[in-house]
Design an enzyme around this catalytic site. Structure first.
Site, PDB file in Angstrom:
ATOM      1  N   CYS A 283      35.579 -13.571  35.436  1.00 22.59           N
ATOM      2  CA  CYS A 283      34.214 -13.844  34.947  1.00 22.59           C
ATOM      3  C   CYS A 283      34.336 -13.816  33.426  1.00 22.59           C
ATOM      4  O   CYS A 283      34.036 -12.816  32.779  1.00 22.59           O
ATOM      5  CB  CYS A 283      33.255 -12.770  35.449  1.00 22.59           C
ATOM      6  SG  CYS A 283      33.003 -12.828  37.221  1.00 22.59           S
ATOM      7  N   GLY A 288      35.437 -13.344  25.278  1.00 22.76           N
ATOM      8  CA  GLY A 288      35.802 -12.239  24.387  1.00 22.76           C
ATOM      9  C   GLY A 288      37.014 -11.479  24.897  1.00 22.76           C
ATOM     10  O   GLY A 288      37.989 -11.251  24.158  1.00 22.76           O
ATOM     11  N   LYS A 289      36.983 -11.118  26.182  1.00 26.19           N
ATOM     12  CA  LYS A 289      38.110 -10.319  26.706  1.00 26.19           C
ATOM     13  C   LYS A 289      39.300 -11.212  27.021  1.00 26.19           C
ATOM     14  O   LYS A 289      40.441 -10.784  26.890  1.00 26.19           O
ATOM     15  CB  LYS A 289      37.646  -9.518  27.930  1.00 26.19           C
ATOM     16  CG  LYS A 289      36.536  -8.533  27.573  1.00 26.19           C
ATOM     17  CD  LYS A 289      36.151  -7.614  28.709  1.00 26.19           C
ATOM     18  CE  LYS A 289      34.898  -6.836  28.369  1.00 26.19           C
ATOM     19  NZ  LYS A 289      33.666  -7.636  28.398  1.00 26.19           N
ATOM     20  N   ASP A 305      34.776 -19.152  34.999  1.00 26.02           N
ATOM     21  CA  ASP A 305      33.378 -18.738  34.930  1.00 26.02           C
ATOM     22  C   ASP A 305      32.541 -19.754  35.700  1.00 26.02           C
ATOM     23  O   ASP A 305      32.877 -20.928  35.750  1.00 26.02           O
ATOM     24  CB  ASP A 305      32.874 -18.619  33.486  1.00 26.02           C
ATOM     25  CG  ASP A 305      31.651 -17.699  33.384  1.00 26.02           C
ATOM     26  OD1 ASP A 305      31.815 -16.514  33.051  1.00 26.02           O
ATOM     27  OD2 ASP A 305      30.531 -18.178  33.682  1.00 26.02           O
ATOM     28  N   ASP A 350      35.287  -8.755  35.120  1.00 27.35           N
ATOM     29  CA  ASP A 350      34.193  -8.271  34.259  1.00 27.35           C
ATOM     30  C   ASP A 350      32.914  -8.811  34.894  1.00 27.35           C
ATOM     31  O   ASP A 350      32.397  -9.849  34.510  1.00 27.35           O
ATOM     32  CB  ASP A 350      34.403  -8.833  32.839  1.00 27.35           C
ATOM     33  CG  ASP A 350      33.450  -8.238  31.825  1.00 27.35           C
ATOM     34  OD1 ASP A 350      32.749  -7.269  32.156  1.00 27.35           O
ATOM     35  OD2 ASP A 350      33.403  -8.763  30.694  1.00 27.35           O
ATOM     36  N   CYS A 403      29.091  -3.844  32.306  1.00 27.41           N
ATOM     37  CA  CYS A 403      28.454  -3.235  31.125  1.00 27.41           C
ATOM     38  C   CYS A 403      27.128  -2.604  31.589  1.00 27.41           C
ATOM     39  O   CYS A 403      26.066  -2.904  31.068  1.00 27.41           O
ATOM     40  CB  CYS A 403      28.252  -4.245  29.996  1.00 27.41           C
ATOM     41  SG  CYS A 403      27.342  -5.718  30.441  1.00 27.41           S
TER      42      CYS A 403
HETATM   43  C1  SAM Z   1      29.769  -9.837  31.627  1.00 27.21           C
HETATM   44  S1  SAM Z   1      29.824 -11.550  31.465  1.00 27.21           S
HETATM   45  C2  SAM Z   1      31.502 -11.804  31.052  1.00 27.21           C
HETATM   46  C3  SAM Z   1      31.839 -11.476  29.617  1.00 27.21           C
HETATM   47  C4  SAM Z   1      33.248 -11.878  29.283  1.00 27.21           C
HETATM   48  N1  SAM Z   1      34.227 -11.255  30.139  1.00 27.21           N
HETATM   49  C5  SAM Z   1      33.596 -11.553  27.840  1.00 27.21           C
HETATM   50  O1  SAM Z   1      34.172 -10.503  27.588  1.00 27.21           O
HETATM   51  O2  SAM Z   1      33.298 -12.367  26.962  1.00 27.21           O
HETATM   52  C6  SAM Z   1      29.808 -12.038  33.145  1.00 27.21           C
HETATM   53  C7  SAM Z   1      30.117 -13.518  33.367  1.00 27.21           C
HETATM   54  O3  SAM Z   1      30.256 -13.716  34.767  1.00 27.21           O
HETATM   55  C8  SAM Z   1      29.897 -15.042  35.060  1.00 27.21           C
HETATM   56  N2  SAM Z   1      29.714 -15.097  36.519  1.00 27.21           N
HETATM   57  C9  SAM Z   1      28.706 -14.601  37.258  1.00 27.21           C
HETATM   58  N3  SAM Z   1      28.938 -14.805  38.556  1.00 27.21           N
HETATM   59  C10 SAM Z   1      30.132 -15.431  38.642  1.00 27.21           C
HETATM   60  C11 SAM Z   1      30.928 -15.914  39.721  1.00 27.21           C
HETATM   61  N4  SAM Z   1      30.533 -15.770  40.982  1.00 27.21           N
HETATM   62  N5  SAM Z   1      32.090 -16.525  39.430  1.00 27.21           N
HETATM   63  C12 SAM Z   1      32.510 -16.688  38.155  1.00 27.21           C
HETATM   64  N6  SAM Z   1      31.795 -16.262  37.106  1.00 27.21           N
HETATM   65  C13 SAM Z   1      30.630 -15.637  37.342  1.00 27.21           C
HETATM   66  C14 SAM Z   1      28.668 -15.256  34.210  1.00 27.21           C
HETATM   67  O4  SAM Z   1      28.436 -16.634  33.995  1.00 27.21           O
HETATM   68  C15 SAM Z   1      29.037 -14.498  32.934  1.00 27.21           C
HETATM   69  O5  SAM Z   1      29.568 -15.370  31.992  1.00 27.21           O
END
Ligand code: SAM
Length: 461
Positions: A283, A288-289, A305, A350, A403
């Site tokens: 995800c 960022g990560k 994502d 994440d 988070c």
């Molecule tokens: C907490 S954010 C991730 C932040 C990212 N890891 C960073 O550090 O920049 C969660 C992400 O999960 C994605 N997401 C939600 N459900 C998902 C799924 N079933 N499969 C893939 N991505 C998903 C969202 O679009 C969102 O961008």
């Protein structure tokens, strides 16, 4: 809202040390208050603040955004005061304007953006533009009474949960049940503060010392926080700082910076994840990560994502920092659509969550979430864990991150996962699964508190 926001801070509000009596950016403060109140009305109707601000012209946006973010940090108290002080219920637009002005003219946790009397004067002018002389008289009566009588109402205000904590009652009850009263108060207080601005230095292009020197040359104070992080005590607009476009650093909270070393570094008797390892960031947006993982090690990394717009942000992030990964837009929970069948050596999940740990960065979150979201997101976290676990090679490791400060999105998820999967166990020698709360150490020399996160590092037998 089923996903958490990106971790990097939104454009930081203009740093202010005093309490100026005029609006920056040339626009009268009255007009900025009207625009902020309009956006906040949309937030109360269920729209995210960043989207609500999309209608604001680019040139005005920093000022309006700063007002809106700050007002949300005291919205509960301001709304309570309006209910007490107004002799009749105002029309919605005037109500949002008055709530905004009450929030900005009462003491908060930082230096006020504007002197309280300026906010009151300009809000009265804004009310005149909205509803003529009658609206201006009404605004004047409410706001000046609030100035005179704030102390008189303090005890009663403190007895109302949402007015005191700035959180919906269900959220507050959950914090108290999860952490006990004193810690819940500290978490709620952290959510009402302005967030620290922390940079992560791209070790492939620069160093902490070089970034500090470069910022100092521009008159920007920067303090080292370990080998990769730099704290800017006075937040500044990202694009204007030296080194951003060059990819020397990114904005990333200290707690979020824990993910990459946790997943990659040697722990106990387990060696570090080696160069060339196959790693999945499930995800990943806005990256960022993902970027931090690639800054630390040469990896064969797949970043997934589900949100197409956010996927483009992963690509932008990698390009700016000079990194490469395979990036795909897909549901991480249905690997049949995107997995080539080769097991991964390490997986970062994440997961989407309520984002209850990053309220200080996204103060609209408590006003947008519903209690049912917690259960729905916990089920989605379980689904993703179950779908990704079979993709991990034996001996591989998975880092589960949210988070959130809710146990239902942290310790309870990993406990039930470990019960369901006999071939999973906490990685020996690694920090045990745990919540990191956004609460500052009492030591005055301690670094700023990180955002609220949950981390669990598990390995496959
Ligand atoms: C907490 S954010 C991730 C932040 C990212 N890891 C960073 O550090 O920049 C969660 C992400 O999960 C994605 N997401 C939600 N459900 C998902 C799924 N079933 N499969 C893939 N991505 C998903 C969202 O679009 C969102 O961008």
């Amino acid at each position: 809202m089923a996903e958490s926001p990106p971790i990097p801070a939104p454009a930081a509000p203009p740093a202010r040390t005093g309490a100026p009596t005029h609006a920056p950016h040339g626009r009268p403060l009255a007009l900025q208050l009207l625009a902020a109140a309009e956006a906040l009305g949309q937030v109360m109707a269920g729209r995210g603040l960043d989207r609500a601000l999309d209608r604001v012209a680019d040139a005005e946006r920093p000022g309006v955004q700063a007002l809106a973010y700050e007002a949300l940090r005291r919205w509960g108290a301001a709304r309570w005061m309006l209910g007490r002080l107004a002799e009749r219920r105002p029309a919605p637009a005037l109500g949002h304007l008055l709530t905004t002005a009450l929030a900005l003219s009462q003491p908060g946790s930082g230096a006020p953006l504007f002197a309280p009397h300026t906010v009151v004067d300009q809000a009265v002018e804004a009310a005149r533009r909205l509803g003529g002389a009658a609206a201006a008289r009404f605004a004047n009566a409410v706001l000046r009474r609030a100035q005179r009588e704030a102390d008189h109402w303090a005890a009663e205000l403190a007895a109302d949960v949402t007015a005191r904590t700035n959180l919906p009652p269900w959220w507050w009850s959950r914090l108290v049940a999860d952490w006990g009263l004193p810690t819940a108060e500290a978490i709620a207080a952290a959510g009402r503060q302005r967030p620290p601005m922390v940079l992560r230095v791209n070790r492939r292009r620069s160093s902490v010392d070089a970034v500090i020197r470069q910022l100092a040359a521009e008159g920007v104070e920067a303090i080292a926080l370990g080998a990769e992080a730099v704290h800017l005590p006075k937040p500044a607009p990202v694009q204007r700082l030296a080194g951003f476009a060059e990819g020397w650093w990114s904005v990333q909270d200290l707690a979020a910076q824990a993910a990459a070393p946790l997943l990659l570094d040697a722990t106990g008797e387990r060696p570090a994840v080696p160069a060339g390892a196959r790693v999945l960031d499930a995800c990943a947006a806005p990256g960022g990560k993902t970027a931090h993982l690639l800054e630390r090690q040469d990896l064969t990394l797949t970043a997934i994502d589900r949100d197409p717009q956010r996927v483009t942000r992963i690509q932008d992030t990698l390009r700016r920092l000079g990194l490469t990964a395979r990036v795909a837009c897909a549901d991480a929970g249905t690997p049949a659509d995107w997995w080539d069948g080769q097991p991964f050596d390490a997986i970062l999940l994440d997961a989407p969550c309520t984002a209850s740990g990053v309220v200080r960065r996204h103060p609209d979150i408590p006003w947008l979430r519903r209690e049912a979201d917690v259960g729905a997101l916990a089920r989605e976290q379980d689904r993703l864990l179950a779908a990704l676990w079979p993709l991990l090679a034996p001996g591989g490791r998975l880092l589960f991150v949210t988070c959130s400060v809710f146990r239902d999105e942290g310790s309870r998820r990993i406990d039930s996962f470990l019960q369901r999967c006999p071939d999973a166990r906490p990685l020996p020698g690694a920090p045990p699964p745990g919540h990191r709360l956004p609460v500052r150490d009492n030591d005055p020399g301690a670094p700023p508190a990180g955002d609220g996160f949950f981390y669990a590092l598990v390995e496959k037998n």
